[in-house]
Structure formats: structure tokens, C-alpha cells
Design an enzyme around this catalytic site. Structure first.
Site, PDB file in Angstrom:
ATOM      1  N   ASP A 255       1.241  -1.144   1.560  1.00  0.00           N
ATOM      2  CA  ASP A 255       0.161  -0.330   1.006  1.00  0.00           C
ATOM      3  C   ASP A 255       0.487   0.082  -0.430  1.00  0.00           C
ATOM      4  O   ASP A 255       1.589   0.545  -0.716  1.00  0.00           O
ATOM      5  CB  ASP A 255      -0.024   0.915   1.878  1.00  0.00           C
ATOM      6  CG  ASP A 255      -1.106   1.833   1.353  1.00  0.00           C
ATOM      7  OD1 ASP A 255      -2.291   1.450   1.427  1.00  0.00           O
ATOM      8  OD2 ASP A 255      -0.768   2.923   0.849  1.00  0.00           O
ATOM      9  N   GLU A 297      -1.262  -5.262  -0.191  1.00  0.00           N
ATOM     10  CA  GLU A 297      -2.539  -4.672  -0.598  1.00  0.00           C
ATOM     11  C   GLU A 297      -2.492  -4.536  -2.109  1.00  0.00           C
ATOM     12  O   GLU A 297      -1.889  -3.618  -2.653  1.00  0.00           O
ATOM     13  CB  GLU A 297      -2.759  -3.306   0.042  1.00  0.00           C
ATOM     14  CG  GLU A 297      -4.154  -2.753  -0.230  1.00  0.00           C
ATOM     15  CD  GLU A 297      -4.187  -1.261  -0.528  1.00  0.00           C
ATOM     16  OE1 GLU A 297      -5.284  -0.699  -0.520  1.00  0.00           O
ATOM     17  OE2 GLU A 297      -3.129  -0.660  -0.774  1.00  0.00           O
TER      18      GLU A 297
END
Length: 611
Positions: A255, A297
Site C-alpha cells: 500500500d 499499489e
């Protein structure tokens, strides 16, 4: 330990060189390698067997049979134990990859939907225990489903033990963050570092009254950015990943990975040290648990993406999220113009054969209208006006819109905004049901099929958002919850409707039709060698700005994938193909050398031979 030592030897020179170049701390490097050895020793035999199988099938995640799903555990089933009882449902849907939204321990409030982690090594009690997670992973693996989890790389919650100890005055823990006694250095950072949420969370620093210092907080004040210049941070984050790999996690979604390294005088995004860190993580996993892969991501322009895949000799992420494809698919649907989608697809395909994406339409987050501003003028689009058109269209405010979405993070100064809603509500199914209009519903179902066909046929593999398979609609009840009412992303974060799921088997029902569409698309992928890892993928000029086309090729076999983003029938011609082709979706036979008609919102998968 011969296996561990042989794998370590393969990567030892590069790993140690990169680590010492970044940290110059031999003691911490020794501690890292000792920890790696310990986690390898603790790895279960069935996971070690999986490691060996994956080493002999290194592109297992690119098989045509790969089909992903993302979900919130609490919304789909409640707990890990209850989710374990639902594995048969996932298997019937042909799911092979399950991404569970954040499940680590977080504060009850200010948890950012689970992305503000207060303990990287412990499951949040509301889901069960670490053992429950391990049992779920075992059950999924037995059924051919790989489990993915979020690794929140950039920050911790301010309630994490490290942050609490930092606030208590422990300098060693303050050094795990970026803390400053006055505004001198923060002000230098602010000169070049953009704000992530200028309206809802302005600035990049938050003052901790208890600590008496300013702390770097890229996203929200209660999310403290980690200091990866400190090797203790890197080592402990790696050990957390290895812990979960031993519990059965097979994919880590990294992330906000572009943000993890900060330097004064830069935008603190995509710096070279980020790639050093990701490369080291890749090697560490290949040494300890090579069955495990990395998905980044990276919400950045295509020119920034290539670096996150690394090179063939020194790879980094195995996969990236197909954010740009998602945005351009929805943009093509509203504008009835596929040119930006085609430009963007060409850019992504040009990144190299190791650049593969997880392709999706919706996820837990919003749709941020980040088009390529250098390409928009090529189709006569003003970037700001184009963005406004998109979010007004999907808000249902533009004349002729079929969508019922909502805005997220509207900025009255810049006129920037994002869009929220489920796939079914954004593509017109909710409006058609609300209007009780059968013709409108047929168009909406055709749009649903078109959108998912595009996602299924791009390079990489498709990812469903839980609920899409049954046409789940927007949930407006979030407006009645004090903790959620100001975050419109909860519009599409609704509890899974098991009553609708029971209608899947009812012939002719909407749920049956949507489920069947996904099943048909999956069957084409699963049964064709044109969806294997080494198949060539390219765009193809349809000669019509309403029609997007892809070509998949392996040897002499060819699949022409055609997508009409107009509600009207459109004529296309592929003049360089000869012979007869069969549409795998309709069984219709056509001769590509001659013009032919694609129905409104129609899609075709024309299989033939290249001669």
C-alpha cells in the site's frame, strides 16, 4: 537448512550490497539474515512444498484460470471462521485469488478503513485470531485460492506501540518516524512535497502536543509516516511480512509504496531508494518463501510504473494495480470515445513483457479521474472540463446519464473531485430498476458485460469486487452513521446481500444473468492458450473511435477482442486479417477482411488463425 543457504547464496551479494549502501549497518544486516533463517525454519511443510512448485512455475499468477476477488471480511461473512464456511461459494465462482481488505489490529476510530494499523503482527479481534486467519488460508489453499493481504508500508496509526513510545519520549522510537522539534525542516519539505488531501488533511506534518514535535503525516494526522532511513523499521516490517507468509499469505499488496522514502527538495514520491527497498523485499521473499508474490499499489503516471516492475534480471513487483485502465474504461463508457483508453493501453503494453496488471472496475476506493493530460488535447479535451464532465456524468447530473454515483473529496478551489458507487449503480442497473424500464435495464446489462469483458481481456488478470457478481447496488445507509456520513466511499462498501446471491440459480433473474456473464468470460480465458503468460497482447486500430480492440496472439492463433463503447451499432473492419473467425461469445462467424457490424455496447472475441 541447505535450501535456505542455497537461496541466500544466490541473492547474497546483491542483497548485502543494497542493504549496506542504504544503511551501512552490518549488525542490522546480520540481524535481518538471522531473522530470515528463523522464519524459514518455522515455515510449514505444505508451504515449503508450495514454494518448490511455484519455483518450477514462476508465472503461475498469469495463467488464464486466474480470477481475483477483493472484499471486506466483515461485510462478506463477518469473521474468518464464517468466511471459511463460504469458501465453496468462491470456488463455484472460479476465484483463485482472494484479496481481503485490511484485517490487522486498528483503532476503533480514525482507522481509515483498516489502513491505520496499530499492530502489524496481530489480527483485529473483530475478525478472530491469528490462528483463525491461518485456518482460513489453509482452507483457501486446499481449494486452489491464494490469499492476498494489504501491507501498509508508509505509516502506522498514532496508536501503534512505536508511536506511543515515541510520544512517551523514547528517542529510539521517535527515530522510527520523521519527527522534528520545530518547523524549520518541515517547512523545507513543504516547499516541494505535494499534499495528498489538501481539503480534508492539508499539509504534510502534524504537531504532537504530547511529544512536543512535528511528525510527517502524508495522509491523515493520525497516520504517522515511517522512517525507512532507519534499518530497524525495514527489518521489522520485513519480519511482519514473513510472519504472515508463514500463516499462509501468498500475495502482499504494498500500500502507498511510492511514498515510503522522503528527501528534502523532492516531491517525496518514487525516489530511487523506494526501488532499493522493494528490490530487497523481493529477494528476501525469494529466499524465505518464494511462493509469495508482490502487488504494488502505484497510483502514478505510466512513465513511473515501469520502475516498479524492475528489470528481468532484477525484478521488483510481480504485479501492479491497473488503476489507469480502470479510469479509462469508465471514461470511455461515459464519453463513448475509446481513444484515451487505447493510448493508455499502448503505454502500458510498452512497459515490457514483465509488466502485468490486476485489472478491475471497482474496488474499496473511489474513481480518481487521473487521465493523461498530455493525451487529452489529442482528442480535443480540456483536462479540467473533461474531469468535471466525468464526475458529473457518474453523479447522474449530466443530461442523458444512466449513472447514480456520488462525489468524493470535492475541492471547490480546484474543482477536482472523485466518484463513488458500485459497478451496477454506475453502469445504469440501479437507475433502470428504479425507473422500472426493461429496455433501459437491457442496455445496463450490456454495459456491465462490455466493461467486464474489457477487464477480462486486458494483459494480466481480472479482479472482481465482491457483490459485482450479483449486481449489488449502492448502499445509502452510510449517511445515517455519524462515523461514515462524510465519506461517500461507504456508498459502495455495503454488506454482501446473501438473499440476492441465492437468486444466482434462478433462471432469467438479473443475478443469474450477471453471474452467467462472468462465467462465460472466465470460460474463454480458462480454456484458451491465448491467455497464457507468453501470449502477445497489442491494441488494434478498429478505424472507429467508439470501438476499442485488442489482439492476442500465440503462434498462428489469434483472438481479436472488440468492444463497442457506443449504444449504437458500429461498423468496423480489420483489413489485415483473412479467413473466417468465430466469436466465442455469440458463436457468430465473420470474415475480418470485410466491414462488419458490432451491436451497441457489444463485445466480441473473434478466434482465428494468422496466416
Amino acid at each position: 537448512m541447505d535450501t535456505f543457504n542455497s537461496r541466500l547464496l544466490r541473492h547474497k551479494d546483491e542483497l548485502e550490497w543494497l542493504y549496506m549502501e542504504l544503511y551501512n549497518d552490518r549488525a542490522m544486516l546480520d540481524a535481518l539474515e538471522k531473522g530470515m533463517e528463523d522464519y524459514f525454519a518455522k515455515r510449514k511443510e505444505d508451504l515449503k512444498e508450495l514454494d518448490e512448485r511455484r519455483l518450477s512455475d514462476s508465472f503461475w499468477y498469469l495463467e488464464g484460470k486466474m480470477l481475483g476477488m477483493t472484499m471486506y471480511t466483515e461485510l462478506f461473512a463477518g469473521t474468518f471462521k464464517k468466511l471459511k464456511a463460504k469458501v465453496a461459494y468462491l470456488k463455484d465462482l472460479h476465484i483463485t485469488y482472494l484479496h481481503l481488505m485490511p484485517f490487522l489490529k486498528t483503532p476503533k476510530e480514525n482507522n481509515d478503513g483498516g489502513f491505520a494499523v496499530s499492530d502489524f503482527n496481530t489480527v483485529d479481534p473483530k475478525f478472530g485470531s491469528n490462528k483463525d486467519l491461518e485456518d482460513l488460508a489453509d482452507e483457501l489453499r486446499k481449494n486452489g485460492i491464494s490469499l492476498c493481504m494489504d501491507m501498509v508500508m508508509n505509516h502506522t496509526s498514532s496508536e501503534h506501540e512505536w508511536a506511543q513510545r515515541a510520544m512517551d519520549g523514547d528517542i529510539s522510537y521517535q527515530n522510527r518516524y520523521l519527527c522534528f522539534p520545530d518547523r524549520r525542516i518541515p517547512d523545507e519539505y513543504e516547499k516541494t512535497c505535494p499534499e495528498v488531501f489538501p481539503e480534508s488533511a492539508p499539509g504534510n506534518f502534524t504537531y504532537s502536543q504530547k511529544m512536543g514535535k512535528w511528525v510527517f503525516t502524508s495522509f491523515y494526522p493520525t497516520q504517522w509516516d515511517l522512517n525507512y532511513k532507519n534499518p530497524a523499521v525495514f527489518n521489522d516490517m520485513v519480519f511482519s511480512m514473513l510472519l504472515w507468509a508463514n500463516y499462509g499469505i501468498e500475495i502482499f499488496r504494498l500500500d502507498a509504496v511510492p511514498y515510503i522514502w522522503k528527501e528534502i527538495g523532492t516531491n517525496c514520491r518514487n525516489l530511487k531508494q523506494v526501488h532499493t527497498i522493494v528490490r530487497m523485499i523481493r529477494m528476501i521473499l525469494e529466499i524465505v518463501c518464494p511462493a509469495v508474490i508482490l502487488k504494488g499499489e502505484v497510483v502514478m503516471a505510466p512513465k513511473e510504473l515501469a520502475a516498479y516492475f524492475g528489470t528481468k534480471e532484477k525484478p521488483e513487483c510481480h504485479l501492479l494495480y491497473g488503476v489507469a485502465s480502470m479510469v479509462n474504461i469508465w471514461g470511455a463508457l461515459s464519453s463513448r470515445d475509446v481513444r484515451l483508453l487505447e493510448y493508455q493501453t499502448v503505454d502500458l503494453l510498452s512497459l515490457g513483457e514483465n509488466a502485468n496488471f490486476v485489472n478491475y472496475l471497482r474496488c474499496h476506493d473511489d474513481i480518481g479521474w487521473g487521465f493523461d493530460e498530455q493525451k487529452e488535447p489529442l482528442i480535443g479535451a480540456d483536462p479540467l472540463k473533461h474531469k468535471i464532465f466525468q464526475y458529473e456524468f457518474y453523479q447522474g447530473r449530466f443530461p442523458g446519464s444512466f449513472s447514480l454515483g456520488e462525489l468524493y473529496n470535492y475541492d471547490p478551489k480546484t474543482l477536482d473531485a472523485r466518484s463513488c458507487g458500485t459497478t451496477a449503480s454506475l453502469c445504469g442497473i440501479e437507475k433502470a430498476l428504479k425507473d422500472n424500464d426493461k429496455d433501459e435495464l437491457e442496455d445496463a446489462v450490456a454495459r456491465y458485460r462490455l466493461l467486464y469483458a474489457t477487464a477480462f481481456f486486458l494483459r494480466g488478470f481480472p479482479l472482481l469486487n465482491s457483490g459485482d457478481e450479483i449486481g449489488q447496488l449502492n448502499d445509502y445507509s452510510y449517511k445515517e452513521d455519524e462515523l461514515k456520513k462524510d465519506d461517500s466511499r461507504y456508498l459502495h462498501r455495503s454488506k454482501f446481500d446473501w438473499k440476492k446471491a441465492q437468486r444466482i440459480k434462478k433462471e432469467g433473474s438479473l443475478e443469474n444473468r450477471l453471474y452467467g456473464i462472468l462465467g462465460q468470460l472466465y470460460k474463454i480465458r480458462a480454456e484458451s492458450e491465448l491467455f497464457c503468460a507468453d501470449a502477445e497482447v497489442s491494441t488494434w486500430d478498429s478505424g472507429n473511435r467508439h470501438v476499442f480492440a485488442l489482439r492476442r496472439k500465440k503462434g498462428s492463433k489469434v483472438l481479436l477482442c472488440i468492444f463497442n463503447y457506443s449504444p449504437d451499432p458500429e461498423s468496423v473492419a480489420f483489413n489485415y486479417f483473412t479467413g473466417y473467425y468465430t466469436d466465442l461469445l455469440s458463436k457468430r462467424t465473420i470474415e475480418p477482411g470485410r466491414p462488419f457490424i458490432v451491436e451497441g455496447y457489444g463485445c466480441m472475441a473473434l478466434e482465428g488463425c494468422w496466416e
